[in-house]
Design an enzyme around this catalytic site. Structure first.
Site, short mmCIF file in Angstrom:
data_model
loop_
_atom_site.label_atom_id
_atom_site.label_comp_id
_atom_site.label_asym_id
_atom_site.label_seq_id
_atom_site.Cartn_x
_atom_site.Cartn_y
_atom_site.Cartn_z
CB SER A 64 -0.90 0.03 1.24
OG SER A 64 -1.72 -1.11 1.27
N1 SAM Z 1 -0.81 -4.94 4.14
C1 SAM Z 1 -0.04 -5.23 2.94
C2 SAM Z 1 1.36 -4.71 2.99
O1 SAM Z 1 1.76 -4.09 4.00
O2 SAM Z 1 2.08 -4.97 2.03
C3 SAM Z 1 -0.73 -4.77 1.68
C4 SAM Z 1 -1.95 -5.53 1.44
S1 SAM Z 1 -2.47 -5.67 -0.23
C5 SAM Z 1 -3.07 -4.07 -0.57
C6 SAM Z 1 -3.92 -6.69 0.05
C7 SAM Z 1 -3.56 -8.12 0.43
O3 SAM Z 1 -4.75 -8.76 0.86
C8 SAM Z 1 -3.02 -8.93 -0.73
O4 SAM Z 1 -1.80 -9.51 -0.38
C9 SAM Z 1 -4.09 -9.99 -0.95
O5 SAM Z 1 -3.59 -11.23 -1.42
C10 SAM Z 1 -4.68 -10.10 0.45
N2 SAM Z 1 -6.02 -10.69 0.52
C11 SAM Z 1 -7.08 -10.53 -0.32
N3 SAM Z 1 -8.14 -11.22 0.12
C12 SAM Z 1 -7.76 -11.83 1.28
C13 SAM Z 1 -8.42 -12.69 2.22
N4 SAM Z 1 -9.68 -13.06 2.06
N5 SAM Z 1 -7.71 -13.13 3.29
C14 SAM Z 1 -6.43 -12.75 3.48
N6 SAM Z 1 -5.74 -11.94 2.63
C15 SAM Z 1 -6.41 -11.49 1.54
#
Ligand code: SAM
Length: 215
Positions: A64
């Site tokens: 992000s």
């Molecule tokens: N917090 C992260 C960082 O510091 O890099 C960025 C997060 S990224 C914007 C969103 C993440 O949510 C992705 O890695 C994606 O694979 C994960 N994601 C999407 N749906 C999810 C779910 N149901 N459970 C867990 N993770 C999920």
């Protein structure tokens, strides 16, 4: 990977930039000045690590934008000793910011490849975060209840499992909505189990998906 004087200088400038953009919580700014964002990014993007922008981290996902990390962390009011559940580990950067602030961090990632990559990285770092592979919508009943829940992907709805696993008086921060843009919401759990909601503007996240993905 090294954390050079140049990296530290660029990080100071980035923190100054997000402070100017309105992040007032000194504890968040101090934590972000300590965490070397470049080590959470693919080496091909190293020169962009200290720009206030999101970047690809593989598997179609992003780390992000630093301002967004700071904004969500500020809303979460994380502090030493609080149990925080993060949904969407991604690169692990946000989780380490929370750990640097003294929170006990549990983080769930649904993408197997990303989970494995980030787990390996975090094992080599000093911040302690417990990582789990799975669908974050289900939470972690074994470790509940949590003082805070942070969702870092766009949530079209909030599962009852997550609401159940939030303590009374606890806060949940979530980019809420189905379309390209989401509303940043902060939910507080009341005595009767209901949620009181506050809204904090429009953001843009990758979607929160169900089940475990190998993509
Ligand atoms: N917090 C992260 C960082 O510091 O890099 C960025 C997060 S990224 C914007 C969103 C993440 O949510 C992705 O890695 C994606 O694979 C994960 N994601 C999407 N749906 C999810 C779910 N149901 N459970 C867990 N993770 C999920």
């Amino acid at each position: 990977m090294q954390d050079t004087f140049r990296h530290k200088g660029l990080r100071k400038q980035l923190v100054e930039e997000i402070r100017r953009k309105g992040i007032t919580d000194v504890r968040v700014l101090e934590a972000m000045e300590k965490i070397p964002r470049h080590i959470f990014m693919d080496s091909s993007f190293l020169e962009f690590a200290y720009q206030d922008k999101p970047f690809p981290i593989g598997s179609g996902q992003t780390i992000s934008q630093p301002y967004t990390v700071a904004f969500q962390t500020m809303l979460l009011e994380a502090s030493r000793g609080l149990k925080v559940l993060e949904i969407g580990t991604g690169s692990g950067y946000q989780a380490c910011v929370l750990a640097e602030m003294g929170a006990k961090v549990y983080s769930i990632e649904r993408q197997r490849k990303l989970f494995a990559k980030t787990k390996l990285l975090l094992e080599s770092l000093s911040w302690k975060v417990q990582l789990f592979l799975g669908d974050g919508n289900l939470g972690l009943p074994k470790f509940a209840p949590f003082d805070r829940i942070l969702i870092t992907a766009a949530a079209p709805s909030i599962s009852t499992a997550l609401v159940d696993q939030l303590k009374v008086g606890g806060l949940m921060v979530v980019p809420f909505g189905e379309g390209a843009d989401q509303t940043m919401k902060r939910l507080i759990k009341l005595e009767d189990g209901s949620l009181k909601e506050e809204q904090f503007g429009i953001f843009r996240f990758v979607p929160l998906l169900g089940n475990i993905g190998n993509d």
